[in-house]
Each structure stands twice: as C-alpha cells, then as structure tokens.
Motif scaffolding. Structure first.
Motif, PDB file in Angstrom:
ATOM      1  N   PHE A   1      -1.605   9.328  -9.853  1.00  0.00           N
ATOM      2  CA  PHE A   1      -2.889   9.705  -9.277  1.00  0.00           C
ATOM      3  C   PHE A   1      -2.778  11.059  -8.579  1.00  0.00           C
ATOM      4  O   PHE A   1      -3.651  11.923  -8.700  1.00  0.00           O
TER       5      PHE A   1
ATOM      6  N   LYS B   1       2.013   4.463  -9.706  1.00  0.00           N
ATOM      7  CA  LYS B   1       0.586   4.738  -9.873  1.00  0.00           C
ATOM      8  C   LYS B   1       0.127   5.835  -8.902  1.00  0.00           C
ATOM      9  O   LYS B   1      -0.659   6.701  -9.266  1.00  0.00           O
ATOM     10  N   ALA B   2       0.640   5.769  -7.671  1.00  0.00           N
ATOM     11  CA  ALA B   2       0.258   6.779  -6.678  1.00  0.00           C
ATOM     12  C   ALA B   2       0.698   8.163  -7.142  1.00  0.00           C
ATOM     13  O   ALA B   2      -0.049   9.135  -7.008  1.00  0.00           O
TER      14      ALA B   2
ATOM     15  N   MET C   1      -4.712   9.867   0.172  1.00  0.00           N
ATOM     16  CA  MET C   1      -5.068   8.898  -0.868  1.00  0.00           C
ATOM     17  C   MET C   1      -4.292   7.615  -0.603  1.00  0.00           C
ATOM     18  O   MET C   1      -3.153   7.647  -0.163  1.00  0.00           O
ATOM     19  N   GLN C   2      -4.926   6.490  -0.842  1.00  0.00           N
ATOM     20  CA  GLN C   2      -4.189   5.242  -0.697  1.00  0.00           C
ATOM     21  C   GLN C   2      -4.461   4.294  -1.851  1.00  0.00           C
ATOM     22  O   GLN C   2      -5.567   4.203  -2.355  1.00  0.00           O
ATOM     23  N   LEU C   3      -3.392   3.615  -2.269  1.00  0.00           N
ATOM     24  CA  LEU C   3      -3.475   2.672  -3.383  1.00  0.00           C
ATOM     25  C   LEU C   3      -2.998   1.312  -2.926  1.00  0.00           C
ATOM     26  O   LEU C   3      -1.984   1.202  -2.230  1.00  0.00           O
TER      27      LEU C   3
ATOM     28  N   SER D   1     -12.631   3.905  -5.525  1.00  0.00           N
ATOM     29  CA  SER D   1     -12.844   3.362  -6.866  1.00  0.00           C
ATOM     30  C   SER D   1     -13.538   2.021  -6.692  1.00  0.00           C
ATOM     31  O   SER D   1     -13.265   1.289  -5.745  1.00  0.00           O
TER      32      SER D   1
ATOM     33  N   GLN E   1      -9.228  -0.378  -5.382  1.00  0.00           N
ATOM     34  CA  GLN E   1      -7.785  -0.267  -5.409  1.00  0.00           C
ATOM     35  C   GLN E   1      -7.320   1.093  -4.884  1.00  0.00           C
ATOM     36  O   GLN E   1      -6.241   1.216  -4.320  1.00  0.00           O
ATOM     37  N   VAL E   2      -8.144   2.104  -5.095  1.00  0.00           N
ATOM     38  CA  VAL E   2      -7.797   3.440  -4.625  1.00  0.00           C
ATOM     39  C   VAL E   2      -8.915   3.969  -3.738  1.00  0.00           C
ATOM     40  O   VAL E   2     -10.091   3.852  -4.075  1.00  0.00           O
ATOM     41  N   SER E   3      -8.525   4.515  -2.576  1.00  0.00           N
ATOM     42  CA  SER E   3      -9.518   5.239  -1.810  1.00  0.00           C
ATOM     43  C   SER E   3      -8.910   6.553  -1.354  1.00  0.00           C
ATOM     44  O   SER E   3      -7.705   6.646  -1.120  1.00  0.00           O
TER      45      SER E   3
ATOM     46  N   ARG F   1       0.833  -1.197   0.000  1.00  0.00           N
ATOM     47  CA  ARG F   1       0.000   0.000   0.000  1.00  0.00           C
ATOM     48  C   ARG F   1       0.872   1.252   0.000  1.00  0.00           C
ATOM     49  O   ARG F   1       1.903   1.300   0.681  1.00  0.00           O
TER      50      ARG F   1
ATOM     51  N   ARG G   1       0.344   5.319   0.791  1.00  0.00           N
ATOM     52  CA  ARG G   1      -0.581   6.366   1.208  1.00  0.00           C
ATOM     53  C   ARG G   1       0.110   7.713   1.135  1.00  0.00           C
ATOM     54  O   ARG G   1       1.229   7.847   1.616  1.00  0.00           O
TER      55      ARG G   1
END
Lengths: 182, 355
Positions: B146, B142-143, B127-129, B110, B114-116, B29, B31
């Motif tokens: 985003f 990706k983070a 944000m966390q992935l 999402s 996968q993302v919140s 993860r 964040r």
C-alpha cells in the motif's frame, strides 16, 4: 480508599498542600483532581512528549562551550525552510520539516540514541521509487559480506558467482548514475 | 451521505472473520507515518499548504481501489459532526488528534474498514491496516504494498541514514508502529500481567489500553506495540513483537486452564453473574459494562457460555462508547442517560443472540 470529593470513585491521587505552614492532605480520584485544579497538565495528560522534551534538555552538546568563543554569543541553529530554531525544537519535541533533520544534524545522534535504545541509523525499508539505486547499493553490501564469508570458508566457486553478481550490480548503478547526470 | 456506511455498524467488516489465535488476539495493526519531502510538517505548516495536500488526496484517491480492498471514501474532518468524529475514533479509524485538527485534516477509509489513511495529523500521512487475529507479517506485506502504491504519486521525505522523516523523533526511521490488541482476562485476574509488563518493556515494546497513549486497560483489553522505530528493520520489529505476543498467548491459555482446574465454580459464578448483569441491568456505566463483557467473552472462549458469538465483546465495547450511543440516540446525552441507553442496547443485543 474513596475519593474525598465525589465519594464515589476510588482515590488514586494523594495531594499534600502546605498553606501558611498548615499541612493538609487530600485523597482524590483523577476526575475530581482535574476539576479542582490540582493537576495542571495539558488536556491529554502527561504524555510521552512531555517526557521527551525533558530528555532533550539533557542534550550533552549544550554542555560543551565552543572553543575560544566563551564570550562570543553563539548563533542559534535555525532551519532555513521552516524557521524552527533548535531551542524551539527542544521545547515542542517535534521537527518542523524534513530540512530540520539536516539543520540540526550534529545534535541529533544523542537524542535518537536515547529514544531508540542506542540506535541512530535507519535499517528498514527504502522507498521503492524514491530510493532509486539505494536498493542496489544495499544489495551490493549484502553480497560483499556474503563474498567475505565464502572466501573464509574457501568456497571459491560460489564466491566467483557472487563476485560476478556484484560486478553486474555495480555496472547497473554506474549506468543509472551516468543516466541521471545527462 | 456515504459516511453513514461507517456509522451504522459498531463492528468493522474485517472483524467478522476469524484470524489465527483469535480467541486471545482481536486484531493486528500496522501503522506507517510518512511525510511529503517538500512541505512543512502539519504542526507548523500554513493551512493553505495543508489544504493543497488534502485536496490532492481527494483528487487522486477518492473512490480509488487498491488490490482486493473496497474503494476508498474520503472525508474532510471539518465536514464531520462531533458525534461522527467520535464514532470514527471509537472504531479506531481515526485518532483523537486528527479529530481535533479540523482545519485541513482529512481521512480516507476503505469501505471494508481494513485500511484508513489520516491526512495532516501529526505527519502528512499516517496509514493503518488491520487484520483479524495475529497476522503481523501478512499485515506488514500489505502495508508495504500500500505504501508503494501511495509512493507512486507522492514524493516521500526520506533520508539515507535517518530513514523516513517524521515530525516526532519517536517515529523516525521506519515510521512504523505495529500493534496487537489482546484480550487477557486470566492474566489480569491473577494479576500476572503487572509482573510481566517490565519484561515486555525491556523488549522495546509498550503495553497500553485500547484507546492509545495513557488510556486504561478497560475490559482486559491490552494493546502491545513497538516503541523503537529506528535502527531495526520492520521485519525484526515485528518478529520481536510477535514472539512476545506468542508468549503472552501461552501464559494466558495456561492461566485460563489453571483457573478452570482450581476454581471452576468461582470462575463460572463470575462469568454467569456478569452475563446476568448485562442481560438484566437497567443502568450500566461503561467500566462495568466493559468488565462484564470481558468475563462473558472469557466464558464463550472456555465454552462455559454457549450460543453467544465471540464478536459480542468487540461489538459491544464499541457500541457502548459515548459517541456511538449518541449517534444511536441522534442527540447529545448526559452521562446518566448514556448509562440507561447502554444498558438497553446491551440487553437488546443479547436477546438477539438468543433467538
């Protein structure tokens, strides 16, 4: 050892109470200890923040007395945007807004160094849009270092290319700044 | 209501895919904490200002899509029931703190989970992935993308020397917390993990239980994350974390092999007993369930138990949490009632595997 209160869970805490000279000892589990009021922590238990505020209170800047103002009351730092005072910040361990970072700037290095293993300067990501020409400036720094290395190693041809790259970037930065000032 | 989508399954869609080293690493993860440059931080801001921020997110991002992710759903926290909030916490989609910040807090998730993004938690934006298995650098890339996508419309609080400005001094700089969730039953069984903790801490990393700060390592699940956010690049932080995780993986594998060599009958006994408890018990506490599930998962990894999917650990660990049980029962349950329902759900779930 079993918890003396519920007789079910494992006792993980040991309390010694002295009331009127009489010493009593109890072994409790965390749940019962909380219920019986042996622990007066905030809801989330003893969190990192409690530890942090502890750390802040050793802030060395407090020890220093301002020169020649021994009897004069020192005006406390207060953020103009969110009204957070420095002592409030130390108590809660949180900033109130982005401006606090500037208001308390002179006191922050020791705090950051303590929390982040001696570091006080950011070396990570620069925001893509807001960072503006900061990316270019950082790139110039990297190239300059590369240039030094190349010169030391007498790789003059490559050094010349890197030098041109630096010139290019610096021109870009100048143009941008000129554009911004218009 | 669209929230139902997130409530129905204990296991997030991305967890169904296997990632690198997913016999030991359940998830990676990243964040990132970000704040708006011109607003006071949530701990001190007026509700009105925070509501404005929340409404901005709703307007801009509800049903928006980012890259290949499913569209975002948007939920103001105060519109959620306490069970719904609890389920989102148990699924690690929101933090316990966000669930408490009822006034102007919100989350956007999402659909693939996968993302919140948490809005108005301790910082304006967190944000966390998630990625399955050990995929930290992929997650970081990706983070960052985003993060850039959000930044197109948001003015971040950023300072040239201090980096991203956060409410808590422990997050300043990168604002990044990278963490890896690991299942380390053999290291726990042989008590090696306790000896390794101090060394891990020396790298500026922390080991925690799965439900964050102060939580116990239930089910031999450990969350390893970076402590330091200032002075190192995100890439360096991840590299350090990854190298420690890789060593832990190696030690765990060695410990598993050694257990198999030296006390395979004892190990098999332990694993099958746990399976028996899960299959036949009528009342089970969450701690016992977690430790049995951990043993069964180890049995699956060591091919002692066949025909049960690996995901059973992640799934049942979440499914048997208090929030989920109550969501399932559609009413509040006492601790005893929960223990009964937990046992029932586990039994039913295992029967499903046997078919």
């Amino acid at each position: 050892m079993q918890c003396q209160e519920c007789q079910k869970r494992q006792a993980t805490l040991h309390f010694t109470q002295v009331i009127n000279g009489n010493k009593t000892e109890v072994q409790l589990c965390e749940v019962c200890a909380k219920e019986k009021g042996y622990m007066s922590y905030p809801e989330d238990g003893y969190s990192l923040h409690n530890l942090l505020t502890g750390l802040f209170n050793f802030d060395s800047s407090q020890m220093k007395t301002p020169q020649g103002s021994q009897f004069q009351q020192v005006k406390e730092l207060q953020c103009s945007k969110c009204n957070m005072t420095f002592s409030e910040f130390k108590r809660v361990g949180k900033f109130g807004c982005a401006e606090c970072y500037h208001t308390f700037a002179t006191h922050l290095d020791p705090i950051f160094r303590r929390v982040h293993s001696g570091n006080s300067k950011h070396h990570g990501k620069i925001p893509k849009r807001k960072g503006g020409d900061l990316h270019l400036k950082k790139q110039v720094e990297t190239y300059k270092q590369e240039l030094q290395n190349l010169i030391v190693n007498e790789a003059f041809e490559e050094a010349a290319t890197v030098r041109d790259k630096i010139k290019d970037l610096e021109k870009q930065i100048q143009n941008k700044e000129a554009g911004d000032n218009q | 209501m669209t929230l139902q989508h997130f409530m129905n399954e204990a296991i997030s869609p991305w967890m169904r895919e296997e990632g690198p080293d997913s016999d030991i690493v359940l998830s990676s993860r990243i964040r990132l904490a970000r704040n708006l440059a011109d607003s006071k931080f949530p701990i001190i801001a007026d509700v009105k200002d925070l509501e404005e921020i929340r409404d901005f997110f709703k307007k801009e991002y509800e049903h928006a899509t980012f890259q290949d992710l499913d569209e975002f759903e948007f939920f103001p926290i105060k519109e959620l029931s306490s069970v719904e909030k609890r389920v989102l916490v148990e699924k690690h989609l929101i933090s316990p703190l966000l669930a408490k910040n009822a006034d102007a807090a919100a989350t956007m998730i999402s659909k693939d989970e996968q993302v919140s993004v948490m809005i108005n938690e301790e910082d304006h934006i967190r944000m966390q992935l998630y990625f399955p298995g050990l995929q930290l650098s992929k997650a970081l890339t990706k983070a960052f993308e985003f993060d850039d996508w959000l930044e197109e419309k948001i003015n971040y609080a950023f300072d040239e020397t201090r980096g991203f400005l956060t409410s808590c001094p422990t997050n300043v700089g990168t604002g990044m917390r990278a963490s890896v969730m690991m299942h380390l039953p053999a290291l726990a069984l042989t008590k090696q993990i306790n000896r390794m903790m101090p060394a891990i801490n020396q790298f500026g990393l922390v080991v925690r239980g799965i439900y964050g700060e102060g939580s116990e390592a239930v089910g031999n699940l450990f969350q390893i994350s970076n402590q330091i956010t200032l002075g190192k690049t995100e890439e360096d932080i991840i590299e350090d974390l990854e190298s420690v995780v890789k060593q832990l993986i190696e030690h765990e594998r060695k410990a598993r092999t050694r257990l198999m060599e030296q006390s395979s009958t004892k190990l098999e006994d332990r694993i099958f007993r746990s399976l028996g408890v899960l299959k036949y018990s009528r009342i089970i506490e969450s701690k016992e369930a977690a430790s049995c599930l951990s043993n069964v998962r180890l049995g699956i990894d060591l091919e002692i138990i066949k025909n049960i999917s690996r995901n059973i650990l992640n799934e049942l660990m979440v499914l048997t949490q208090p929030g989920f049980l109550q969501h399932y029962a559609k009413k509040t349950l006492s601790a005893n009632e929960r223990d009964v329902l937990r046992a029932t759900l586990i039994r039913e779930r295992l029967l499903l595997e046997e078919k």
